[in-house]
Design a protein around this motif. Structure first.
Motif, short mmCIF file in Angstrom:
data_model
loop_
_atom_site.label_atom_id
_atom_site.label_comp_id
_atom_site.label_asym_id
_atom_site.label_seq_id
_atom_site.Cartn_x
_atom_site.Cartn_y
_atom_site.Cartn_z
N ALA A 10 -4.40 6.65 8.93
CA ALA A 10 -4.80 7.15 7.61
C ALA A 10 -5.64 6.06 6.96
O ALA A 10 -5.95 5.06 7.60
CB ALA A 10 -3.58 7.49 6.76
N GLY A 11 -5.98 6.24 5.72
CA GLY A 11 -6.75 5.23 5.01
C GLY A 11 -8.22 5.57 4.98
O GLY A 11 -8.89 5.35 3.99
N GLU A 12 -8.74 6.03 6.05
CA GLU A 12 -10.11 6.56 6.12
C GLU A 12 -10.14 7.48 7.33
O GLU A 12 -9.22 7.44 8.17
CB GLU A 12 -11.14 5.43 6.25
CG GLU A 12 -10.90 4.51 7.41
CD GLU A 12 -11.87 3.33 7.47
OE1 GLU A 12 -13.05 3.52 7.15
OE2 GLU A 12 -11.44 2.24 7.86
N GLY B 165 -4.32 11.61 9.35
CA GLY B 165 -4.01 12.39 8.16
C GLY B 165 -4.64 11.75 6.95
O GLY B 165 -5.18 10.64 7.03
N ILE B 166 -4.58 12.45 5.84
CA ILE B 166 -5.06 11.86 4.58
C ILE B 166 -3.95 11.90 3.54
O ILE B 166 -3.23 12.89 3.42
CB ILE B 166 -6.32 12.56 4.04
CG1 ILE B 166 -6.75 11.86 2.74
CG2 ILE B 166 -6.11 14.05 3.82
CD1 ILE B 166 -8.10 12.23 2.23
N GLY B 167 -3.84 10.78 2.86
CA GLY B 167 -2.90 10.70 1.75
C GLY B 167 -3.58 10.03 0.59
O GLY B 167 -4.78 9.76 0.63
N SER B 168 -2.82 9.72 -0.42
CA SER B 168 -3.39 8.96 -1.54
C SER B 168 -2.24 8.29 -2.28
O SER B 168 -1.08 8.72 -2.16
CB SER B 168 -4.18 9.87 -2.48
OG SER B 168 -3.31 10.70 -3.19
N THR B 169 -2.60 7.27 -3.03
CA THR B 169 -1.59 6.59 -3.85
C THR B 169 -0.98 7.60 -4.82
O THR B 169 0.22 7.58 -5.08
CB THR B 169 -2.26 5.42 -4.60
OG1 THR B 169 -2.86 4.58 -3.62
CG2 THR B 169 -1.26 4.63 -5.42
N ALA C 247 1.50 9.78 -3.14
CA ALA C 247 2.52 8.92 -2.51
C ALA C 247 2.26 8.73 -1.02
O ALA C 247 2.33 7.61 -0.52
CB ALA C 247 3.94 9.38 -2.74
N HIS C 248 1.99 9.83 -0.32
CA HIS C 248 1.74 9.64 1.12
C HIS C 248 0.85 10.76 1.65
O HIS C 248 0.12 11.40 0.88
CB HIS C 248 3.07 9.50 1.89
CG HIS C 248 2.95 8.59 3.07
ND1 HIS C 248 2.51 9.02 4.28
CD2 HIS C 248 3.16 7.26 3.20
CE1 HIS C 248 2.46 8.00 5.12
NE2 HIS C 248 2.86 6.90 4.49
N ILE C 249 0.94 10.99 2.96
CA ILE C 249 0.00 11.92 3.62
C ILE C 249 0.37 13.38 3.30
O ILE C 249 1.53 13.77 3.44
CB ILE C 249 0.01 11.66 5.14
CG1 ILE C 249 -0.61 10.28 5.41
CG2 ILE C 249 -0.72 12.76 5.90
CD1 ILE C 249 -0.53 9.81 6.85
N PHE D 161 0.86 -1.19 0.00
CA PHE D 161 0.00 0.00 0.00
C PHE D 161 0.89 1.24 0.00
O PHE D 161 1.96 1.23 0.63
CB PHE D 161 -0.83 0.08 1.28
CG PHE D 161 -1.89 -0.96 1.39
CD1 PHE D 161 -2.95 -0.99 0.51
CD2 PHE D 161 -1.83 -1.90 2.40
CE1 PHE D 161 -3.94 -1.95 0.62
CE2 PHE D 161 -2.82 -2.87 2.52
CZ PHE D 161 -3.87 -2.89 1.62
N ALA D 162 0.42 2.30 -0.63
CA ALA D 162 1.21 3.54 -0.60
C ALA D 162 1.49 3.96 0.85
O ALA D 162 2.59 4.40 1.18
CB ALA D 162 0.46 4.64 -1.33
N TYR D 163 0.48 3.81 1.69
CA TYR D 163 0.63 4.20 3.10
C TYR D 163 1.73 3.34 3.76
O TYR D 163 2.64 3.87 4.40
CB TYR D 163 -0.74 4.00 3.77
CG TYR D 163 -0.84 4.31 5.25
CD1 TYR D 163 -0.28 5.46 5.79
CD2 TYR D 163 -1.56 3.46 6.09
CE1 TYR D 163 -0.42 5.73 7.15
CE2 TYR D 163 -1.71 3.73 7.44
CZ TYR D 163 -1.14 4.86 7.96
OH TYR D 163 -1.28 5.15 9.30
O1 3SK Z 1 -5.54 6.48 2.43
C1 3SK Z 1 -4.69 7.26 2.82
O2 3SK Z 1 -4.99 8.18 3.62
C2 3SK Z 1 -3.26 7.13 2.37
C3 3SK Z 1 -2.28 7.62 3.18
C4 3SK Z 1 -0.97 7.54 2.78
C5 3SK Z 1 -0.64 6.98 1.62
C6 3SK Z 1 -1.61 6.48 0.81
C7 3SK Z 1 -2.93 6.55 1.17
C8 3SK Z 1 -3.95 5.98 0.23
#
Ligand code: 3SK
Length: 511
Positions: free
Chosen positions: A286-288, A309-313, A316-318, A218-220
């Motif tokens: 993170a994640g939700e 925190g919130i991140g996304s793929t 890359a991260h938060i 997972f990116a996280y």
């Molecule tokens: O879902 C998240 O918040 C997240 C956090 C860090 C990296 C990737 C993701 C999807």
């Protein structure tokens, strides 16, 4: 970030030897321990072995591996020769691997023996794969013994002459529709995320020991368990097996990580289990969105907050986070220094504070593009901004609040309702263990909130209790937000990582 030679393996691995951290412990994985000097040799052997098989710069190398000391060697071994590792989710079905391997056209896949059975059924569908490399365990006749090859290689290897803007690694990102998208990250992305989030929010140093319940694919997890600790010469503990509240507490007791990374569902179940956080200086989520109630109960029990925190793929991260000290329940925090955020309407105009809109994020860890998905790339990568597809609002002090995915939001009587907000409220009822809210159609075909509820032990699923919970929500939230239907279930459908699969609930609704 000009075109000077830069390779992420030199930053995350070799630099530690040059700067005197070669004897620092890098990895603890079951009985295995590796220092940075040993890791550097392992990375070089893996890189040399890939080269000897004919792998060259820009060739893609799929990784289908559990978390262990092999992972960083495979990942950085590929990166160091300029090849491109693709971190594959180990929880998928055979047909998914056929898609990943054909879509990416990876020339080789590095696989652990335990995961061979998921590739076996689709072996004859893999159009571009040249070799199936077994890195750990028994090697069947159709595969190649990569571990033996790597053992015989030199422990010296020069970095390939990549630059900071070369393609470095991929992760697959799944949306609510369509096939997963190969999300292409460059050599500078992990450096940027480490120098922003890991430095300013985690305050990570070489004295830290990381432990991520989220796996490396997972990116996280990749940041938590690979490039954050490796950015400073810290150590990381890997748990190869199943993540349960018990196994997490066991790792914490046994190896005493200082930084623990979990996801909200796991924090919730850990609160129901026995265990201590002795030695942990910071918990991250993170994640939700982390429900305020879980945060409060965690703090009450362990005396330590959870930094959400919130991140996304794609990022890359938060990129938005609480800051570790100023933790606000139910709030995602503020943009991490180095990142920027905007909340916009459907015409991409900024909305005023307090109004819900779509979150855009900007920062130099953002993915360059989706592989062979031009339309999706255009929708998501809007110049310097990434469209996250998440709905947020910002308060007048600049704090960001998550209200749901664009496509999970409910419009009830013309007003946006966040299922997350309703869930957080339902969960505060003493009888409720877990809850998920979706939109269901009423007699007139209009969408209204519906709650699926798992009860705590000792409570009976009676119509009286359902009504009591509805009244409880009605009195806590605006009336139109209360769930018009409340169904008790034994368990909620969840991914292996504990995320609630709302689409399954929506399917139940239409069946
Ligand atoms: O879902 C998240 O918040 C997240 C956090 C860090 C990296 C990737 C993701 C999807």
């Amino acid at each position: 970030k000009d075109q000077a030679i830069f390779n992420a393996a030199s930053f995350f691995i070799d630099r530690h030897l040059e700067e005197g951290r070669g004897n620092n412990l890098a990895v603890i994985s079951g009985e295995h321990r590796m220092t940075y000097a040993e890791m550097a040799s392992g990375v070089n052997r893996f890189g040399n072995a890939l080269k000897s098989l004919g792998l060259r710069m820009e060739d893609r190398v799929a990784l289908l591996l559990p978390d262990s000391e092999t992972y960083p060697q495979a990942f950085f071994g590929a990166v160091k020769i300029g090849a491109v590792p693709i971190c594959l989710n180990t929880l998928m079905r055979p047909k998914d691997y056929a898609y990943f391997l054909n879509d990416s056209r990876a020339r080789v896949v590095m696989v652990d023996e335990s995961l061979l059975p998921v590739l076996e059924p689709v072996r004859d569908q893999l159009k571009y794969l040249e070799r199936l490399l077994v890195v750990d365990g028994e090697v069947p006749d159709y595969a190649f013994d990569f571990a033996a090859l790597a053992d015989s290689q030199s422990a010296e290897l020069e970095c390939a002459p990549t630059c900071a803007d070369d393609v470095c690694f991929w992760l697959y990102s799944s949306g609510s529709t369509g096939y997963p998208k190969g999300t292409v990250h460059l050599h500078h992305d992990m450096v940027f995320a480490s120098e922003t989030y890991a430095r300013s929010i985690l305050n990570i140093t070489e004295r830290d020991r990381c432990f991520s319940a989220a796996k490396l694919f997972f990116a996280y997890g990749l940041g938590n368990g690979l490039y954050f600790p490796f950015s400073v010469g810290a150590s990381v503990v890997y748990l190869g097996g199943r993540v349960t509240p018990e196994s997490v507490f066991d790792v914490i007791a046994r190896y005493r990580p200082t930084l623990y990374f979990g996801v909200p569902t796991l924090y919730g179940t850990m609160l129901e289990a026995e265990g201590s956080l002795e030695g942990v200086r910071m918990c991250v989520s993170a994640g939700e969105a982390l429900p305020a109630d879980i945060l409060r109960r965690w703090k009450d029990r362990f005396g330590i907050g959870i930094t959400d925190g919130i991140g996304s793929t794609e990022m890359a991260h938060i990129f938005i986070s609480n800051d570790g000290i100023d933790i606000r329940p139910g709030c995602t925090g503020k943009p991490v220094p180095g990142y920027e955020a905007r909340i916009v309407d459907e015409n991409f105009q900024d909305v005023p504070d307090g109004e819900i809109g779509t979150l855009l994020a900007k920062g130099d860890s953002a993915a360059a593009f989706y592989w062979n998905k031009h339309e999706k790339t255009k929708e998501t990568m809007m110049g310097e901004w990434i469209n996250t597809g998440d709905k947020f609002y910002r308060d007048d002090e600049g704090y960001y609040y998550y209200v749901g995915r664009s496509n999970d939001m409910l419009k009830v009587g013309g007003i946006w309702v966040s299922p997350i907000e309703v869930e957080s409220c339902v969960i505060e009822h003493p009888a409720v263990l877990e809850c998920a809210v979706i939109g269901a159609r009423d007699m007139e075909g209009l969408i209204k909130p519906k709650a699926y509820v798992v009860l705590r032990e000792g409570y009976n699923p009676t119509p009286e209790l359902a009504r009591e919970i509805q009244v409880f929500v009605k009195t806590s939230l605006a009336h139109y937000k209360y769930p018009r239907w409340l169904e008790f279930v034994e368990e909620l459908p969840k991914t292996k990582t504990g995320k609630i699969m709302r689409y399954m609930l929506k399917q139940w609704e239409t069946e």
